[in-house]
Design a protein around this motif. Sequence first.
Motif, PDB file in Angstrom:
ATOM      1  N   MET A 111       0.847  -1.167   0.070  1.00 13.63           N
ATOM      2  CA  MET A 111       0.101   0.093   0.043  1.00 13.63           C
ATOM      3  C   MET A 111       0.787   1.276   0.134  1.00 13.63           C
ATOM      4  N   LEU A 112       0.346   2.259  -0.475  1.00 17.39           N
ATOM      5  CA  LEU A 112       0.858   3.675  -0.302  1.00 17.39           C
ATOM      6  C   LEU A 112       0.441   4.283   1.213  1.00 17.39           C
TER       7      LEU A 112
ATOM      8  N   TRP B   8      -1.463  -6.404   3.079  1.00 19.12           N
ATOM      9  CA  TRP B   8      -1.197  -5.076   3.645  1.00 19.12           C
ATOM     10  C   TRP B   8      -2.342  -4.475   3.872  1.00 19.12           C
ATOM     11  N   LYS B   9      -3.839  -4.506   3.262  1.00 20.64           N
ATOM     12  CA  LYS B   9      -4.858  -4.173   3.649  1.00 20.64           C
ATOM     13  C   LYS B   9      -5.395  -4.714   5.012  1.00 20.64           C
ATOM     14  N   LYS B  10      -5.154  -5.976   5.099  1.00 21.08           N
ATOM     15  CA  LYS B  10      -5.608  -6.524   6.574  1.00 21.08           C
ATOM     16  C   LYS B  10      -4.605  -5.861   7.693  1.00 21.08           C
ATOM     17  N   LEU B  11      -3.519  -5.513   7.225  1.00 18.45           N
ATOM     18  CA  LEU B  11      -2.687  -5.172   8.465  1.00 18.45           C
ATOM     19  C   LEU B  11      -3.216  -3.703   8.772  1.00 18.45           C
TER      20      LEU B  11
ATOM     21  N   THR C  10       1.430   3.659   7.231  1.00 16.19           N
ATOM     22  CA  THR C  10       2.476   4.667   7.020  1.00 16.19           C
ATOM     23  C   THR C  10       3.740   4.260   7.775  1.00 16.19           C
ATOM     24  N   LYS C  11       3.772   3.951   8.817  1.00 11.63           N
ATOM     25  CA  LYS C  11       5.009   3.392   9.618  1.00 11.63           C
ATOM     26  C   LYS C  11       5.769   2.372   9.269  1.00 11.63           C
ATOM     27  N   LEU C  12       4.777   1.445   8.248  1.00  7.16           N
ATOM     28  CA  LEU C  12       5.562   0.354   7.747  1.00  7.16           C
ATOM     29  C   LEU C  12       6.405   0.673   6.469  1.00  7.16           C
ATOM     30  N   LEU C  13       6.270   1.886   6.233  1.00  3.59           N
ATOM     31  CA  LEU C  13       7.102   2.433   4.871  1.00  3.59           C
ATOM     32  C   LEU C  13       8.249   3.235   5.582  1.00  3.59           C
TER      33      LEU C  13
ATOM     34  N   THR D  80       8.813 -12.204  11.188  1.00  7.23           N
ATOM     35  CA  THR D  80       8.956 -10.833  11.065  1.00  7.23           C
ATOM     36  C   THR D  80       8.074 -10.077  11.822  1.00  7.23           C
ATOM     37  N   MET D  81       7.983  -8.791  11.791  1.00 11.48           N
ATOM     38  CA  MET D  81       7.203  -7.848  12.650  1.00 11.48           C
ATOM     39  C   MET D  81       5.916  -7.630  12.022  1.00 11.48           C
ATOM     40  N   TYR D  82       5.067  -8.593  11.611  1.00  8.87           N
ATOM     41  CA  TYR D  82       3.754  -8.263  11.249  1.00  8.87           C
ATOM     42  C   TYR D  82       2.864  -7.882  12.060  1.00  8.87           C
ATOM     43  N   ASN D  83       3.081  -8.041  13.415  1.00  8.40           N
ATOM     44  CA  ASN D  83       2.293  -7.880  14.481  1.00  8.40           C
ATOM     45  C   ASN D  83       2.554  -6.463  14.928  1.00  8.40           C
ATOM     46  N   GLY D  84       3.405  -5.733  14.601  1.00  3.23           N
ATOM     47  CA  GLY D  84       3.768  -4.422  14.946  1.00  3.23           C
ATOM     48  C   GLY D  84       4.804  -4.560  16.019  1.00  3.23           C
TER      49      GLY D  84
END
Length: 240
Positions: free
Chosen positions: A133-134, A187-190, A197-200, A236-240
């Motif tokens: 995502m953007l 990404w949409k689920k996340l 934005t913080k994942l970019l 990986t840090m998918y859960n933030g």
Amino acid sequence: MKIKEKIQLGYDGLVEHGPINIVAFGDSVTHGAFGAGQIDYEAVYWNLLKKKLNRYRNYIPVNVINAGIGGINAEGSVKRIDTQVLNHDPDLVIVCFGLNDVNGPYETYISALKEIFERCSAVTDVIFMTPNMLNTSLSEDTEEKYKEYSKKTAEMQNSGRMDRYIYGAAELARGMGITVCDCYSEWKKLSETQDITKLLDNRINHPTREMHGLFADMLYKTILEESDAAADTVSTMYNG
């Protein structure tokens, strides 16, 4: 021969068929761009994928050709297909465009992808990896010179424009028999629980190093098509 079969070859098979060749065909994310002015070929998704395939079975060499160029789109990449993709005799082409294409007409994006899919799939296997995502907001740590563009990309994401482009591209690919690795939907689920934005890394359109791991994990599963493919996955840090 599918990669999941080629990776199991022994000596005679390696002599006859050679190593696995993968071409990653895309834009700045594939190129290896992270923060402003940062290129990191070690952390980019295709290198993480290569390492995962090597760990799965290290006897068969895996070569990845990086055919990503920062700032380019699908339309501008059609002319690169023969010399920068097919010329390498790939066993697989991973196609990932959309982040720059969303700035132009939808029809141009879809038409260019159609040609890329047609020409590549005529000679080898193809996976369309939908992009990230953007950004959804203007971050306070966005570089000053990119703030106006960040506002524009946030609007394209929040208005549904980016959804239309990527979902349309995925529908096109599936209709043409192209395998889709649908990272965008992940990404949409996340985005339902996290600030995308913080994942970019650049707070606009370049995923963090950790999120390149998401691409690699999903590609790995897609390529091997095995229920236990995730057994080798590094967390990986998918859960933030």
